[in-house]
Design an enzyme around this catalytic site. Structure first.
Site, mmCIF file in Angstrom:
data_model
loop_
_atom_site.group_PDB
_atom_site.id
_atom_site.type_symbol
_atom_site.label_atom_id
_atom_site.label_comp_id
_atom_site.label_asym_id
_atom_site.label_seq_id
_atom_site.Cartn_x
_atom_site.Cartn_y
_atom_site.Cartn_z
ATOM 1 N N GLU A 157 72.643 -47.196 154.049
ATOM 2 C CA GLU A 157 71.805 -48.312 153.603
ATOM 3 C C GLU A 157 71.275 -49.144 154.787
ATOM 4 O OE1 GLU A 157 73.500 -49.280 149.166
ATOM 5 O OE2 GLU A 157 74.439 -50.317 150.838
ATOM 6 N N GLU A 160 73.360 -43.747 144.596
ATOM 7 C CA GLU A 160 74.358 -44.648 144.025
ATOM 8 C C GLU A 160 73.799 -45.177 142.713
ATOM 9 O OE1 GLU A 160 75.612 -47.822 146.579
ATOM 10 O OE2 GLU A 160 76.272 -46.492 148.198
#
Length: 668
Positions: free
Chosen positions: A189, A276
């Site tokens: 991320e 995710e």
């Protein structure tokens, strides 16, 4: 085929059944084994497939339960396990590696393969995961704060060394080598933190990690990056080349997420995947327990799969932040939010392996399993159908759920106790205390003490308490300063020249997410103030680092409890040793009515409790933690419970046990 393991329950004899499932192969080169991205699809041995993965953290699960939890994922209809590797869990001190016991990630990868699961690996070096410091080892800060997550020294050399080391360790378990690893993530991320478009050092950082990955692992593995599912965030975090597949997470707007991945990836590599998909959410101290609707999560999962997407359930099984491994969020001191001990996450497989329940009161495991089973593909999922779920692991309320009273105590701040917990205190000249990392300390508590060189009426720690500081003068408690409030503590007439000031600081978890991670030193990170000016001392500060390893606690002499001191708010250890039936299984310790502290069961740190903040007041005690006790009377074992109460204990000094955490409402 079924294999049975006899497990004695404290309430009944239970047979746990494990299903033997087909596996994707064993380590060893094989020219027929291939996982690729072709024609905008994931392809396994020449056949298109959807990855249906579940995120699961070996470092949050007792090792004896690894197989059970992985089989529960497989039974849901998943075909892969997504696995983080936290750097700080393995390189605990610089150059000192630990892959034993619960840290044996290779054995966990092997167990995933035995359970019939492929592996999507996320080796860092940064992982987030609501884990202490985002997986970074505390010792990165031993010479002060440094710039993290970019091509800057010394970070790049140190992180690159770890990254190369761990990739070499897992390389034999790549799918092309006979193992289960089909994908490896680079960083994590990064679009939330860096900017590869606007910062050359950030781009260089990502390019170097990609090069290390390719040089170490070769061409026969899919590399990918994960960023929030918008084009802006993916452009900030991923390098748009054929070397990596750019994938989105979250992806509440699925159309936007698919479009961003199509733009970011070259033709032929435009797979659709949500790396995710959140089955629940994390919880901080002081919040309500996170809880999401089972029906909503199942509906959104169906939409992902129905539009030809692949997915990872974050989390499929959350587990527990045992010890001091829980992380924290926050952009400033005022917004600092430490994560609770439970990492149940409202996931379909709950903290103790049970079915999770949604905010609508329905079974989240059943809801998601129904969707996943409807997308089962025997051609690539390794079997004709998903295996049966393992039998539930039994749980009990030990002692029949009746109160258990503490038997002995030891004062944390007594010279005798400190000599066992911290035999070599560090002395520092000068008026300003030293952050604990510079002293070689990482976790637990730190006790700063000084002889006051002047008198005054109030102590303050403006912006420098990391994270919770209790103030004592000449052995008496005067108040607490928490990182978020900066309040003064009135010490009144006690503050005279020659008085001994002691500040006990609890380290509650380094920030794991966002730019504030760069400044996460702990302890006291600046000057102590007396009446709004820096305190003058006689001879500087002395610091006791208190990592609270149980081997050190074992050396502390305990004595019968002195009931006259219960209301003094002096930090104390309390202890009770009880006999439980041999083979006793899972239970929960209820700490409601206690103040704030830490619990150990047979030497295993169960984590923190803080009932006044909530929402958690029960701590998970896995059966294997009980089963490793010493032999007790009759046919049982001894369960040694140690509580470190930092504030004020429950008035009757009792705890009691429950068979379940009871986090969620349930229908039926």
């Amino acid at each position: 085929m079924m294999h049975s393991v006899v497990l004695m329950n404290a309430c009944a004899l239970v047979i746990l059944a494990f299903v033997t499932v087909p596996v994707y192969g064993r380590p060893g080169p094989s020219s027929k084994r291939k996982f690729t991205v072709e024609k905008d699809r994931f392809v396994l041995n020449g056949k298109p497939m959807q990855i249906k993965a579940g995120c699961i953290h070996y470092f949050r699960i007792p090792k004896p339960y690894w197989r059970d939890r992985l089989l529960r994922l497989r039974a849901m209809g998943l075909n892969a396990a997504q696995i983080y590797i936290p750097w700080n869990f393995h390189e605990t001190e610089q150059g000192q590696y630990n892959f034993e016991g619960n840290r044996d990630v290779i054995e966990f990868i092997e167990e995933a393969q035995k359970a019939g699961l492929l592996v999507v690996l996320r080796p860092g070096p940064y992982i987030c995961a609501e884990w202490e410091f985002g997986g970074f080892p505390y010792w990165l800060l031993k010479n002060g704060t440094i710039t993290l997550r970019t091509d800057a020294e010394p970070y790049m050399s140190i992180a690159g060394g770890w990254y190369s080391f761990i990739l070499n360790k897992v390389k034999p378990y790549l799918y092309s080598n006979g193992g289960p690893i089909v994908m490896v993530q680079v960083e994590n991320e990064f679009g939330y933190y860096g900017d590869v478009l606007g910062n050359p050092s950030d781009r260089s950082y990502m390019e170097k990690l990609i090069k290390i990955s390719r040089d170490t692992l070769g061409e026969d593995v899919v590399l990918f990056t994960t960023d929030p599912g918008t084009l802006e965030q993916m452009q900030r975090g991923s390098v748009n080349t054929s070397q990596v597949v750019s994938i989105g997470d979250g992806c509440k707007n699925l159309t936007e997420c698919w479009t961003a991945q199509e733009i970011m990836n070259p033709p032929g590599m435009r797979v659709r995947m949500v790396s995710e998909y959140y089955t629940g959410w994390l919880t901080h101290w002081g919040e309500k327990m996170a809880n999401t609707s089972s029906k909503m999560v199942a509906s959104e999962l169906h939409e992902i799969l129905a539009t030809n997407g692949s997915v990872t359930l974050y989390m499929a099984h959350g587990g527990t932040n045992f010890g001091f491994w829980a992380g924290a969020n926050g952009k400033t001191n005022a917004t600092y939010m430490p994560v609770i001990t439970s990492y149940d996450y409202d996931s379909p497989v709950g903290e103790a392996g049970e079915h999770g329940y949604g905010s609508d009161g329905t079974d989240k495991n059943d809801a998601l399993s129904a969707v996943l089973h409807s997308f089962w593909d025997p051609e690539v999922d390794g079997a004709a159908s998903a295996p049966e779920e393992p039998q539930p692991i039994p749980s009990c309320a030990l002692n029949g759920g009746n109160p258990v009273k503490m038997q002995k105590e030891a004062s944390l701040l007594s010279p005798t106790t400190l000599s066992q917990l911290s035999p070599r205190p560090r002395a520092q000249a000068g008026a300003t205390p030293t952050p604990i990392e510079i002293l070689g300390c990482g976790y637990g508590l730190a006790l700063y003490s000084a002889v006051m060189g002047e008198g005054g009426s109030s102590i303050s720690l403006p912006g420098v308490a990391r994270d919770r500081a209790q103030i004592f003068v000449d052995g008496d408690y005067y108040g607490t300063i928490y990182r978020t409030n900066n309040s003064d503590v009135n010490i009144g007439k006690a503050a005279k020249p020659g008085a001994r000031l002691e500040i006990l600081v609890e380290v509650m978890g380094r920030i794991h997410f966002g730019p504030a991670i760069d400044f996460e030193q702990k302890g006291i990170v600046g000057p102590v103030f007396l009446d709004q000016h820096p305190l003058k001392t006689q001879g500087g500060w002395t610091t006791h680092c208190l990592p609270l390893d149980f081997a050190e606690i074992q050396r502390v002499p305990f004595k019968p409890i002195d009931v006259s001191t219960l209301s003094s708010k002096l930090p104390k250890f309390y202890r009770v040793v009880m006999d439980v039936p041999e083979g006793a299984v899972d239970t929960f310790i209820n700490m409601k009515g206690w103040g704030k502290g830490i619990v150990w069961a047979n030497g295993r740190n169960l984590g923190r409790y803080w009932p006044s903040q909530g929402p958690q007041h029960m701590l998970y005690v896995p059966g294997p933690f009980i089963g490793n006790g010493t032999t007790g009377e009759a046919d049982g074992v001894r369960l040694d419970i140690v509580v470190l109460e930092l504030d004020e204990p429950k008035s009757d000094l009792t705890i009691h046990f429950s068979e379940a955490s009871r986090f969620w409402p349930r229908k039926g």
